[in-house]
Design an enzyme around this catalytic site. Structure first.
Site, PDB file in Angstrom:
ATOM      1  N   VAL A  44      42.614  35.321  40.998  1.00 24.09           N
ATOM      2  CA  VAL A  44      42.794  34.443  42.168  1.00 24.09           C
ATOM      3  C   VAL A  44      41.529  33.667  42.510  1.00 24.09           C
ATOM      4  CG1 VAL A  44      44.665  35.811  43.171  1.00 24.09           C
ATOM      5  CG2 VAL A  44      42.281  36.330  43.785  1.00 24.09           C
ATOM      6  N   TYR A 101      33.968  43.644  53.704  1.00 17.39           N
ATOM      7  CA  TYR A 101      35.430  43.721  53.737  1.00 17.39           C
ATOM      8  C   TYR A 101      35.960  43.308  55.111  1.00 17.39           C
ATOM      9  CZ  TYR A 101      40.097  45.784  53.120  1.00 17.39           C
ATOM     10  OH  TYR A 101      41.460  45.987  53.026  1.00 17.39           O
TER      11      TYR A 101
END
Length: 449
Positions: free
Chosen positions: A262, A353
């Protein structure tokens, strides 16, 4: 479908239940999850509220069609399967007494895995300070009730904008159903829908083409399976290194597999071209692909930092350049992004994250407000999972894993299917009035609550 970790199995045994009761330990129960043909709720559904109850007026016929036994008073015997309280016409805090009067006696009679759904008005649409305060108060009530419930029961809030009573039907039904097993203490905002309920409630995504990134395993695989179950043709996307697992998932659901990184500059164009040439177009995009590279921020180097943001956030921006172009996602399409509770509450050792997942919420805010996308009827929503039982969480050290499992109102971890069910809900055309929502699938985690 049930799931029991070791602790849940222990406290469900005779000896374990006695010990846990004596010590006041959590007693999680196997949650009621979706099985085709099963009733909407297990037991009568109590309805009540304040004033004209416009949402309930729109909802009653649908509840009857769904096979629910609707009652206006708490029955003298047996357990309730759920409660729907409509206070959307309330204009002053004193009107909330109707909510208390309906809910208080019902809570003592709720059955296992029962549902409480409160329907109010979006405070942003209020015309007076008293009205705004009244409907803002519903969030506090709902989240408190959710924390008081036991035995797998949940409580959630649906906020309407003027004229969206009919559009809220799908959201209320979802929250009453077993599909929302791990959705607890959440707020859904609905607007006016531009689409109708599906002809067949069992296959609401029939005729749609969906892309799921990170589909080779875990949550992504369950998302792909659930969208296919609901009628969609699914393009499963994942890294070439996961090619075998990816093909297995795609073949099992009659979809197609596309190996793609991706973060590659041509990822969006390749996926769009694949959907167009193999399946005739694209209606649904689920941005699920994600990685973790955990370290305290003080020890995080640029590679750990950059790789997480590249996969989890900037790849979405880049791919959406193609998906949201005029020749990309079809009008009336749906974007669903996977965020995380870490993006809301933060998490030690996961600054990179958490940054990426908070950024995902920012993307949803931007896309939902985009006038061009709104004119095309394209919606954008996000799901933020909490502790979900996956191969990744199985590797967490025991003590940390147990804390993650128990620090929520349902006292257990969720399953990948719980995330997938909420994503499928957002992906349906019947939810065309639901835009810009970020819903946590976390059993009402106490982290960031």
């Amino acid at each position: 479908m049930g799931h029991r970790d070791g602790y849940t199995a222990f406290v469900s045994s005779g000896v374990g239940k006695k010990i846990s009761t004596t010590l006041g330990l959590p007693q999680p129960v196997a949650l009621r999850r979706h099985v085709p043909g099963r009733p909407l709720v297990d037991g009568p559904l109590l309805v009540g509220g304040h004033g004209t109850m416009p949402a309930l007026a729109a909802l009653r016929a649908t509840l009857d069609e769904a096979g629910a036994v609707v009652v206006d008073e708490v029955p003298e015997e047996g357990r309730l399967g759920g409660v729907v309280v409509d206070v959307s016409s309330a204009t002053a805090p004193t009107d909330l007494e109707a909510l208390r009067a309906t809910l208080a006696p019902a809570l003592k009679r709720l059955g296992r895995c029962a549902r409480v759904v409160i329907v109010g008005a979006d405070p942003a649409s209020a015309t007076t300070a008293a009205q705004r305060a009244t409907h803002r108060a519903l969030e506090g009530i709902t989240r408190s009730v959710a924390k008081e419930l036991r035995a797998g029961a949940t409580a959630n809030l649906v906020l309407l904008t003027p004229g969206s009573e009919g559009a809220a039907l799908g959201t209320v039904l979802f929250l009453l159903s077993a599909r929302s097993a791990y959705v607890d203490g959440q707020v859904f905002r609905t607007g006016v829908a531009t689409s109708q309920e599906p002809a067949d409630a069992a296959t609401p995504l029939a005729g749609k083409v969906a892309v799921v990134t990170g589909a080779a395993r875990g949550i992504g695989a369950d998302i792909a399976r659930t969208l296919a179950r609901d009628g969609a043709t699914v393009v499963c996307v994942d890294m070439p290194s996961a090619g075998a697992s990816l093909a297995k998932v795609a073949n099992s659901i009659g979809g197609s597999a596309l190996q793609a990184d991706v973060t590659s500059p041509d990822a969006g164009a390749r996926i769009m071209n694949h959907a167009r040439t193999r399946h005739g177009g694209l209606d649904i995009v689920v941005h699920n692909a994600g990685i973790t590279r955990d370290k305290l921020l003080a020890n995080t180097d640029s590679e750990r930092w950059g790789s997480v943001l590249a996969v989890n956030l900037t790849s979405i921006l880049a791919m959406n350049e193609h998906f949201l172009a005029k020749d990309g996602l079809r009008d009336g399409g749906h974007l669903v992004l996977v965020s995380s509770i870490a993006g809301i509450a933060g998490n030690r050792g996961q600054a990179n994250y958490a940054a990426s997942k908070a950024g995902v919420i920012g993307l949803v805010d931007a896309y939902a407000a985009d006038k061009g996308l709104r004119r095309r009827g394209i919606t954008a929503n996000a799901v933020a999972p909490g502790f979900i039982e996956t191969e990744m969480t199985a590797r967490i050290p025991f003590a940390t894993r147990e804390l993650g499992r128990r620090l929520n109102s349902l006292a257990q971890g969720g399953l990948p299917i719980d995330v997938a069910e909420t994503i499928a809900h957002f992906a349906s055309d019947a939810q065309s009035g639901v835009n810009g929502n970020v819903v946590r699938v976390c059993g009402q985690s106490l982290l960031g609550a």
